[in-house]
Structures are given as structure tokens and as C-alpha cells.
Design a protein around this motif. Structure first.
Motif, PDB file in Angstrom:
ATOM      1  N   MET A   1      19.279  -4.521   6.831  1.00 10.07           N
ATOM      2  CA  MET A   1      17.944  -5.081   6.531  1.00 10.07           C
ATOM      3  C   MET A   1      16.865  -4.324   7.298  1.00 10.07           C
ATOM      4  SD  MET A   1      16.276  -7.287   4.806  1.00 10.07           S
ATOM      5  CE  MET A   1      14.691  -8.089   4.765  1.00 10.07           C
ATOM      6  N   GLN A   2      17.200  -3.912   8.526  1.00 10.83           N
ATOM      7  CA  GLN A   2      16.231  -3.202   9.347  1.00 10.83           C
ATOM      8  C   GLN A   2      15.889  -1.846   8.749  1.00 10.83           C
ATOM      9  OE1 GLN A   2      17.400  -2.815  13.395  1.00 10.83           O
ATOM     10  NE2 GLN A   2      15.461  -1.912  14.051  1.00 10.83           N
ATOM     11  N   SER A   3      16.916  -1.135   8.239  1.00 12.24           N
ATOM     12  CA  SER A   3      16.670   0.158   7.617  1.00 12.24           C
ATOM     13  C   SER A   3      15.823   0.021   6.360  1.00 12.24           C
ATOM     14  CB  SER A   3      17.999   0.842   7.294  1.00 12.24           C
ATOM     15  OG  SER A   3      18.756   0.038   6.397  1.00 12.24           O
ATOM     16  N   GLU A   4      16.026  -1.098   5.653  1.00 16.28           N
ATOM     17  CA  GLU A   4      15.231  -1.350   4.446  1.00 16.28           C
ATOM     18  C   GLU A   4      13.763  -1.578   4.805  1.00 16.28           C
ATOM     19  OE1 GLU A   4      15.022  -1.323   0.423  1.00 16.28           O
ATOM     20  OE2 GLU A   4      16.859  -1.102   1.598  1.00 16.28           O
ATOM     21  N   ASP A   5      13.530  -2.307   5.890  1.00 19.70           N
ATOM     22  CA  ASP A   5      12.158  -2.536   6.357  1.00 19.70           C
ATOM     23  C   ASP A   5      11.507  -1.228   6.781  1.00 19.70           C
ATOM     24  OD1 ASP A   5      12.421  -5.212   5.905  1.00 19.70           O
ATOM     25  OD2 ASP A   5      12.932  -5.722   7.979  1.00 19.70           O
ATOM     26  N   CYS A   6      12.273  -0.374   7.463  1.00 19.31           N
ATOM     27  CA  CYS A   6      11.740   0.917   7.901  1.00 19.31           C
ATOM     28  C   CYS A   6      11.365   1.780   6.707  1.00 19.31           C
ATOM     29  CB  CYS A   6      12.778   1.647   8.756  1.00 19.31           C
ATOM     30  SG  CYS A   6      13.058   0.873  10.364  1.00 19.31           S
ATOM     31  N   LYS A   7      12.156   1.680   5.655  1.00 15.71           N
ATOM     32  CA  LYS A   7      11.888   2.457   4.451  1.00 15.71           C
ATOM     33  C   LYS A   7      10.578   2.002   3.799  1.00 15.71           C
ATOM     34  CE  LYS A   7      13.966   3.868   0.061  1.00 15.71           C
ATOM     35  NZ  LYS A   7      15.130   3.710  -0.845  1.00 15.71           N
ATOM     36  N   ILE A   8      10.375   0.682   3.771  1.00 16.25           N
ATOM     37  CA  ILE A   8       9.141   0.132   3.182  1.00 16.25           C
ATOM     38  C   ILE A   8       7.926   0.588   3.981  1.00 16.25           C
ATOM     39  CG2 ILE A   8       7.857  -1.995   2.723  1.00 16.25           C
ATOM     40  CD1 ILE A   8      10.553  -3.353   2.164  1.00 16.25           C
ATOM     41  N   VAL A   9       8.035   0.525   5.328  1.00 10.35           N
ATOM     42  CA  VAL A   9       6.938   0.952   6.195  1.00 10.35           C
ATOM     43  C   VAL A   9       6.649   2.437   6.003  1.00 10.35           C
ATOM     44  CG1 VAL A   9       6.226   1.273   8.589  1.00 10.35           C
ATOM     45  CG2 VAL A   9       7.352  -0.849   7.904  1.00 10.35           C
ATOM     46  N   GLU A  10       7.702   3.242   5.901  1.00 11.29           N
ATOM     47  CA  GLU A  10       7.538   4.684   5.731  1.00 11.29           C
ATOM     48  C   GLU A  10       6.865   5.012   4.398  1.00 11.29           C
ATOM     49  OE1 GLU A  10      10.224   8.789   5.765  1.00 11.29           O
ATOM     50  OE2 GLU A  10      11.175   6.826   5.990  1.00 11.29           O
ATOM     51  N   GLU A  11       7.278   4.323   3.345  1.00  9.39           N
ATOM     52  CA  GLU A  11       6.674   4.551   2.023  1.00  9.39           C
ATOM     53  C   GLU A  11       5.199   4.144   2.028  1.00  9.39           C
ATOM     54  OE1 GLU A  11       9.079   2.362  -0.651  1.00  9.39           O
ATOM     55  OE2 GLU A  11      10.680   3.884  -0.763  1.00  9.39           O
ATOM     56  N   ALA A  12       4.890   3.028   2.694  1.00 10.46           N
ATOM     57  CA  ALA A  12       3.495   2.578   2.766  1.00 10.46           C
ATOM     58  C   ALA A  12       2.650   3.567   3.546  1.00 10.46           C
ATOM     59  CB  ALA A  12       3.431   1.191   3.410  1.00 10.46           C
ATOM     60  N   TYR A  13       3.222   4.104   4.640  1.00 10.07           N
ATOM     61  CA  TYR A  13       2.485   5.079   5.457  1.00 10.07           C
ATOM     62  C   TYR A  13       2.186   6.340   4.650  1.00 10.07           C
ATOM     63  CZ  TYR A  13       1.464   8.485   9.084  1.00 10.07           C
ATOM     64  OH  TYR A  13       0.862   9.455   9.836  1.00 10.07           O
ATOM     65  N   ILE A  14       3.202   6.834   3.925  1.00 16.11           N
ATOM     66  CA  ILE A  14       3.013   8.039   3.114  1.00 16.11           C
ATOM     67  C   ILE A  14       1.968   7.798   2.024  1.00 16.11           C
ATOM     68  CG2 ILE A  14       4.155   9.618   1.491  1.00 16.11           C
ATOM     69  CD1 ILE A  14       6.720   9.213   3.107  1.00 16.11           C
ATOM     70  N   LYS A  15       1.975   6.601   1.461  1.00 16.79           N
ATOM     71  CA  LYS A  15       1.077   6.290   0.343  1.00 16.79           C
ATOM     72  C   LYS A  15      -0.368   6.121   0.795  1.00 16.79           C
ATOM     73  CE  LYS A  15       0.469   3.015  -3.477  1.00 16.79           C
ATOM     74  NZ  LYS A  15       1.039   1.821  -4.153  1.00 16.79           N
ATOM     75  N   TYR A  16      -0.576   5.372   1.890  1.00 13.53           N
ATOM     76  CA  TYR A  16      -1.937   4.993   2.266  1.00 13.53           C
ATOM     77  C   TYR A  16      -2.568   5.903   3.322  1.00 13.53           C
ATOM     78  CZ  TYR A  16      -0.849   0.697  -0.250  1.00 13.53           C
ATOM     79  OH  TYR A  16      -0.498  -0.198  -1.220  1.00 13.53           O
ATOM     80  N   SER A  17      -1.779   6.659   4.050  1.00 12.91           N
ATOM     81  CA  SER A  17      -2.339   7.523   5.087  1.00 12.91           C
ATOM     82  C   SER A  17      -3.047   8.736   4.505  1.00 12.91           C
ATOM     83  CB  SER A  17      -1.239   7.983   6.054  1.00 12.91           C
ATOM     84  OG  SER A  17      -0.284   8.777   5.375  1.00 12.91           O
ATOM     85  N   THR A  18      -2.831   9.004   3.234  1.00 13.03           N
ATOM     86  CA  THR A  18      -3.470  10.162   2.595  1.00 13.03           C
ATOM     87  C   THR A  18      -4.829   9.822   1.998  1.00 13.03           C
ATOM     88  OG1 THR A  18      -2.266   9.689   0.538  1.00 13.03           O
ATOM     89  CG2 THR A  18      -1.252  11.253   2.075  1.00 13.03           C
ATOM     90  N   PHE A  19      -5.218   8.559   2.060  1.00 10.90           N
ATOM     91  CA  PHE A  19      -6.498   8.171   1.499  1.00 10.90           C
ATOM     92  C   PHE A  19      -7.642   8.780   2.307  1.00 10.90           C
ATOM     93  CE2 PHE A  19      -4.819   3.979  -0.485  1.00 10.90           C
ATOM     94  CZ  PHE A  19      -4.328   4.712  -1.548  1.00 10.90           C
ATOM     95  N   THR A  20      -8.688   9.205   1.632  1.00 14.31           N
ATOM     96  CA  THR A  20      -9.898   9.714   2.268  1.00 14.31           C
ATOM     97  C   THR A  20     -11.093   8.957   1.716  1.00 14.31           C
ATOM     98  OG1 THR A  20     -10.249  11.420   0.587  1.00 14.31           O
ATOM     99  CG2 THR A  20      -8.832  12.002   2.460  1.00 14.31           C
ATOM    100  N   ASP A  21     -12.289   9.400   2.127  1.00 12.97           N
ATOM    101  CA  ASP A  21     -13.505   8.748   1.627  1.00 12.97           C
ATOM    102  C   ASP A  21     -13.679   8.922   0.129  1.00 12.97           C
ATOM    103  OD1 ASP A  21     -14.031   7.941   4.144  1.00 12.97           O
ATOM    104  OD2 ASP A  21     -15.551   9.446   4.576  1.00 12.97           O
ATOM    105  N   SER A  22     -12.937   9.847  -0.455  1.00 15.74           N
ATOM    106  CA  SER A  22     -13.027  10.042  -1.903  1.00 15.74           C
ATOM    107  C   SER A  22     -12.559   8.804  -2.658  1.00 15.74           C
ATOM    108  CB  SER A  22     -12.197  11.253  -2.334  1.00 15.74           C
ATOM    109  OG  SER A  22     -10.822  11.038  -2.047  1.00 15.74           O
ATOM    110  N   LEU A  23     -11.805   7.947  -1.970  1.00 11.59           N
ATOM    111  CA  LEU A  23     -11.355   6.703  -2.599  1.00 11.59           C
ATOM    112  C   LEU A  23     -12.547   5.845  -3.010  1.00 11.59           C
ATOM    113  CD1 LEU A  23      -8.929   4.843  -3.299  1.00 11.59           C
ATOM    114  CD2 LEU A  23      -9.170   3.875  -1.010  1.00 11.59           C
ATOM    115  N   ASN A  25     -15.537   6.955  -3.904  1.00 12.51           N
ATOM    116  CA  ASN A  25     -16.127   7.556  -5.097  1.00 12.51           C
ATOM    117  C   ASN A  25     -15.304   7.245  -6.337  1.00 12.51           C
ATOM    118  OD1 ASN A  25     -18.139   8.726  -3.511  1.00 12.51           O
ATOM    119  ND2 ASN A  25     -16.916  10.557  -3.126  1.00 12.51           N
ATOM    120  N   GLU A  26     -13.973   7.257  -6.174  1.00  5.91           N
ATOM    121  CA  GLU A  26     -13.099   6.971  -7.310  1.00  5.91           C
ATOM    122  C   GLU A  26     -13.231   5.513  -7.742  1.00  5.91           C
ATOM    123  OE1 GLU A  26     -10.317   7.913 -10.284  1.00  5.91           O
ATOM    124  OE2 GLU A  26     -11.613   9.101  -8.993  1.00  5.91           O
TER     125      GLU A  26
END
Length: 205
Positions: A1-23, A25-26
Motif C-alpha cells: 500500500m505504501q508503494s502505491e501511495d508513493c506512486k500516486i505522489v510521484e505521478e502528481a508531482y510529475i503532472k503538476y510541477s511542470t505547470f507555469t504561468d502559461s496555465l 493564459n490557457e
């Protein structure tokens, strides 16, 4: 279960950490479309207000006791929202608190210092400077009332009068409602006359 939680956190970080101010404008571009969802239209309107500096104005605030409980603050805000939502739906009520990091307590009481014996200890109240120790309050708690639209002076006075009456009847131990609306600046500078300007040009250095 812990590895599954880590995977969710990692996917969220990859998805949302790339956002810039262009969001912004979009969101503004998509929200301007006629067939977009209601949430995006609301986001577009908020972004437009940010771009045009059409911001919410704090019109007044209700000072509260520094030792008031958190639940009591939430109850006051909820009650005030219920009292104003029909007559003044454009008002927003939020809690605002300022302290030294330890709520209503003197922050120096929690700081540990070394004694000559190399042991950590807390200062006694007598050891704390009177400049700080003589303060009766280390925290300021207020309820700030914002208007989401520009109000005329008479309408603003009506709102403040309504909130003042409500405050006297519903909030015990607080001081009077404070009007925090900034006054218009008056230009007191004396215009430079043409005579002074022409006389200056004639001077030789």
C-alpha cells in the motif's frame, strides 16, 4: 500500500510541477469559449479581474479577542455569512490573524538558552526584557469583510452600519467594527505658475 501511495505522489508531482504561468493564459483562452464548462468561465472571470486589477476591496473588519477559540471564530464567520448572503451576496468574510508564531503566547517563553553548565533551559519571566514582557497581547485576530464589487459611498456606509449592528448583537467581547476603506488622496501641491517658470529661464548661472 505504501508503494502505491508513493506512486500516486510521484505521478502528481510529475503532472503538476511542470505547470507555469502559461496555465493562466490557457485557462483564460479556454474559459472565453462559448461552449466551455461553468467552472472555467468562473476561472476566466477571476483571471480577468487579476489582469485588470479589479480586486476585492476590504471595507471593514471586526476585531476579536486574542484568546477566542477556533470553533468560535468559525461559528461567527458562518453566522455573519448567513446574515449577509441574501441582502449583500457580494460580501466575503475571512479570518485574519497575525502573531509571533506562538498564537496568543509570548514567543520568548518557548525559546531555550544555554546556561553556564551547558544545559538548555527556558528563560524565566523575570529574565525577559520588559519591552516585550509587558505586552498584554501577542496576537491579533480579525474578521475581514471584502466586497467583490465596487460600492458607492452610501452603499458602503449602509453595509458597514449593518455589520456594526450585527456585531453588537452577536459578537461578545469585541471592539467596534473598523472602517478600513482608504480615503482618497488629496493633491495639496501648489501648481507652478507660468511666471515662475519664465523667471527661472531668465536666470544666468
Amino acid at each position: 500500500m505504501q508503494s502505491e501511495d508513493c506512486k500516486i505522489v510521484e505521478e502528481a508531482y510529475i503532472k503538476y510541477s511542470t505547470f507555469t504561468d502559461s496555465l493562466l493564459n490557457e485557462a483564460f483562452r479556454v474559459g472565453s469559449a462559448s461552449n466551455c464548462v461553468e467552472e472555467l468561465k468562473e476561472a476566466k472571470n477571476l483571471i480577468e479581474r487579476l489582469y485588470t486589477r479589479d480586486l476585492y476591496n476590504c471595507i471593514c473588519e471586526i476585531p476579536l479577542k486574542q484568546d477566542i477559540e477556533k470553533d468560535d471564530i468559525e461559528n461567527i464567520i458562518s453566522s455573519l455569512r448567513n446574515a449577509t448572503e441574501k441582502q449583500y451576496p457580494f460580501l466575503k468574510c475571512v479570518k485574519h490573524s497575525v502573531n509571533f508564531g506562538k498564537g496568543k503566547h509570548n514567543p520568548l517563553v518557548f525559546v531555550k538558552f544555554y546556561e553556564y553548565s551547558d544545559t538548555l533551559t527556558n528563560l524565566s519571566m523575570d529574565s525577559i526584557s520588559g519591552i516585550i514582557n509587558n505586552h498584554n497581547s501577542f496576537q491579533e485576530i480579525k474578521i475581514k469583510i471584502f466586497s467583490t464589487k465596487k460600492l458607492e459611498e452610501l452603499e458602503k456606509e449602509e453595509v458597514i452600519s449593518f455589520i456594526s449592528t450585527w456585531q453588537r448583537n452577536n459578537v461578545s467581547g469585541s471592539t467596534e467594527v473598523m472602517n478600513v476603506t482608504p480615503k482618497k488622496k488629496v493633491n495639496n501641491s501648489t501648481p507652478r505658475s507660468k511666471d515662475v517658470g519664465s523667471a527661472t529661464k531668465k536666470l544666468k548661472f
